[in-house]
Design a protein around this motif. Structure first.
Motif, short mmCIF file in Angstrom:
data_model
loop_
_atom_site.label_atom_id
_atom_site.label_comp_id
_atom_site.label_asym_id
_atom_site.label_seq_id
_atom_site.Cartn_x
_atom_site.Cartn_y
_atom_site.Cartn_z
N VAL A 40 -10.57 -5.65 -4.20
CA VAL A 40 -9.66 -6.81 -4.15
C VAL A 40 -8.45 -6.57 -5.05
CG1 VAL A 40 -9.45 -9.25 -4.79
CG2 VAL A 40 -11.39 -8.49 -3.44
N MET A 41 -8.68 -5.99 -6.24
CA MET A 41 -7.55 -5.69 -7.13
C MET A 41 -6.59 -4.69 -6.47
SD MET A 41 -8.91 -5.52 -11.04
CE MET A 41 -10.55 -4.84 -10.78
N ALA A 42 -7.14 -3.67 -5.82
CA ALA A 42 -6.29 -2.68 -5.17
C ALA A 42 -5.47 -3.31 -4.04
CB ALA A 42 -7.14 -1.53 -4.64
N VAL A 43 -6.11 -4.12 -3.23
CA VAL A 43 -5.39 -4.78 -2.13
C VAL A 43 -4.32 -5.72 -2.69
CG1 VAL A 43 -5.65 -6.44 -0.25
CG2 VAL A 43 -7.25 -4.54 -0.46
N ALA A 44 -4.67 -6.46 -3.74
CA ALA A 44 -3.70 -7.39 -4.34
C ALA A 44 -2.49 -6.64 -4.90
CB ALA A 44 -4.37 -8.20 -5.45
N MET A 45 -2.73 -5.51 -5.55
CA MET A 45 -1.61 -4.76 -6.11
C MET A 45 -0.75 -4.13 -5.02
SD MET A 45 -1.57 -5.44 -9.24
CE MET A 45 -2.24 -7.03 -8.80
N LEU A 46 -1.39 -3.71 -3.92
CA LEU A 46 -0.61 -3.20 -2.79
C LEU A 46 0.25 -4.32 -2.20
CD1 LEU A 46 -3.06 -0.80 -0.95
CD2 LEU A 46 -0.85 -0.23 -1.94
N LEU A 47 -0.33 -5.51 -2.09
CA LEU A 47 0.44 -6.65 -1.57
C LEU A 47 1.59 -7.01 -2.50
CD1 LEU A 47 -2.39 -8.89 -0.08
CD2 LEU A 47 -0.67 -7.55 1.15
N VAL A 48 1.38 -6.92 -3.81
CA VAL A 48 2.46 -7.17 -4.76
C VAL A 48 3.57 -6.14 -4.56
CG1 VAL A 48 3.08 -7.01 -7.22
CG2 VAL A 48 1.10 -8.35 -6.52
N ALA A 49 3.19 -4.90 -4.34
CA ALA A 49 4.19 -3.83 -4.18
C ALA A 49 5.03 -4.01 -2.92
CB ALA A 49 3.51 -2.46 -4.17
N VAL A 50 4.44 -4.52 -1.85
CA VAL A 50 5.18 -4.63 -0.59
C VAL A 50 5.74 -6.03 -0.35
CG1 VAL A 50 3.88 -2.77 0.51
CG2 VAL A 50 3.13 -5.13 0.82
N SER A 51 5.34 -7.01 -1.15
CA SER A 51 5.79 -8.38 -0.90
C SER A 51 7.15 -8.63 -1.53
CB SER A 51 4.77 -9.39 -1.43
OG SER A 51 4.84 -9.43 -2.84
N ASP A 52 7.70 -9.79 -1.20
CA ASP A 52 9.00 -10.19 -1.72
C ASP A 52 8.89 -10.91 -3.05
OD1 ASP A 52 7.77 -12.48 -0.89
OD2 ASP A 52 9.43 -13.19 0.36
N GLY A 53 7.68 -11.15 -3.53
CA GLY A 53 7.49 -11.82 -4.81
C GLY A 53 7.63 -13.32 -4.75
N ALA A 54 7.44 -13.91 -3.61
CA ALA A 54 7.54 -15.36 -3.46
C ALA A 54 6.44 -16.05 -4.27
CB ALA A 54 7.43 -15.74 -1.99
N PRO A 55 6.73 -17.26 -4.79
CA PRO A 55 5.72 -17.98 -5.57
C PRO A 55 4.43 -18.23 -4.78
CG PRO A 55 7.86 -19.00 -5.86
CD PRO A 55 8.01 -17.96 -4.79
N GLY A 56 4.53 -18.48 -3.50
CA GLY A 56 3.33 -18.70 -2.68
C GLY A 56 2.44 -17.47 -2.64
N THR A 57 3.05 -16.30 -2.60
CA THR A 57 2.29 -15.06 -2.62
C THR A 57 1.55 -14.92 -3.94
OG1 THR A 57 3.95 -14.02 -1.21
CG2 THR A 57 2.46 -12.55 -2.39
N GLY A 58 2.22 -15.25 -5.04
CA GLY A 58 1.58 -15.20 -6.35
C GLY A 58 0.40 -16.14 -6.45
N LEU A 59 0.53 -17.33 -5.88
CA LEU A 59 -0.58 -18.29 -5.91
C LEU A 59 -1.77 -17.79 -5.10
CD1 LEU A 59 1.23 -21.73 -5.63
CD2 LEU A 59 -0.05 -20.83 -7.58
N ILE A 60 -1.50 -17.26 -3.93
CA ILE A 60 -2.59 -16.77 -3.07
C ILE A 60 -3.28 -15.57 -3.71
CG2 ILE A 60 -3.10 -15.67 -0.85
CD1 ILE A 60 -0.85 -17.47 0.32
N LEU A 61 -2.49 -14.61 -4.21
CA LEU A 61 -3.08 -13.45 -4.85
C LEU A 61 -3.83 -13.83 -6.12
CD1 LEU A 61 -0.29 -10.76 -4.42
CD2 LEU A 61 -2.42 -11.00 -3.14
N GLY A 62 -3.28 -14.75 -6.89
CA GLY A 62 -3.95 -15.22 -8.10
C GLY A 62 -5.28 -15.87 -7.78
N ALA A 63 -5.31 -16.70 -6.74
CA ALA A 63 -6.56 -17.35 -6.34
C ALA A 63 -7.59 -16.32 -5.87
CB ALA A 63 -6.29 -18.38 -5.25
N ALA A 64 -7.14 -15.34 -5.09
CA ALA A 64 -8.06 -14.31 -4.61
C ALA A 64 -8.61 -13.49 -5.78
CB ALA A 64 -7.35 -13.39 -3.61
N LEU A 65 -7.76 -13.15 -6.73
CA LEU A 65 -8.21 -12.39 -7.90
C LEU A 65 -9.16 -13.21 -8.77
CD1 LEU A 65 -4.85 -10.64 -8.76
CD2 LEU A 65 -6.99 -9.47 -8.17
N LEU A 66 -8.90 -14.49 -8.89
CA LEU A 66 -9.77 -15.37 -9.67
C LEU A 66 -11.15 -15.48 -9.04
CD1 LEU A 66 -9.88 -17.20 -12.14
CD2 LEU A 66 -9.04 -19.05 -10.71
N VAL A 67 -11.21 -15.68 -7.75
CA VAL A 67 -12.50 -15.74 -7.05
C VAL A 67 -13.21 -14.41 -7.15
CG1 VAL A 67 -13.56 -15.99 -4.76
CG2 VAL A 67 -11.81 -17.61 -5.50
#
Length: 176
Positions: A40-67
């Protein structure tokens, strides 16, 4: 550090991929809870690298990492893998906090092309910095001062995983 900032998301992703690969390669030494956390950490970091950095992306990734952090420690108490699973969960938790902090500021995660990060201001930023320091100290103490639980190839893989996670987290903190 200016020249590293545009590459920070890719450095984090590379560290997370190395960590996940080492975790999966350690096979039986790592329970499924630990493997899912590393993946999950690897997928999240890949998504951070390819995403635009929108706040919604941060919330979704943060929730996934927290779970993932919570699931990463289920049922491992008393097993030889407990310490490494807790280490992974702590890294995942700090990454989640960093994603939430980024979402709260409304600025891109390690903005590419901007030449600066989001400034690390506020209480959540202090918690992120303390978390990064805690992870790095945990890694140093576990590797240099404690008796290893595993030996041989497994120990080398888990050492690689731990240092890759710590390095990726440090880049994440410095890159923001």
């Amino acid at each position: 550090m200016e020249h590293l900032l545009p590459a920070a998301p890719w450095l984090m992703a590379a560290a997370a991929i190395v960590s996940a690969a080492a975790c999966v390669a350690a096979w039986r030494a790592v329970p499924w809870q630990g493997k899912q956390s590393a993946l999950v950490m690897a997928v999240a970091m890949l998504l951070v690298a390819v995403s635009d950095g929108a706040p919604g992306t941060g919330l979704i990734l943060g929730a996934a990492l927290l779970v993932s952090a919570m699931i990463g420690t289920m049922g491992v108490r008393g097993t030889p893998a407990a310490a490494t699973c807790c280490h992974r969960a702590l890294v995942s938790l700090v990454m989640a906090l960093c994603a939430f902090e980024t979402a709260s500021t409304g600025e891109a995660v390690a903005s590419t092309g901007h030449g600066h990060g989001h400034g690390m201001s506020g209480l959540l930023s202090v918690v992120v910095v303390v978390g990064v320091i805690g992870v790095v100290l945990w890694t140093v103490v576990a590797e240099w001062f404690l008796e290893p639980v595993h030996h041989g190839r497994t120990a080398r893989l888990l050492t690689t995983e731990a240092w890759a996670m710590a390095a990726g987290l440090a880049v994440m903190c410095l890159g923001f």
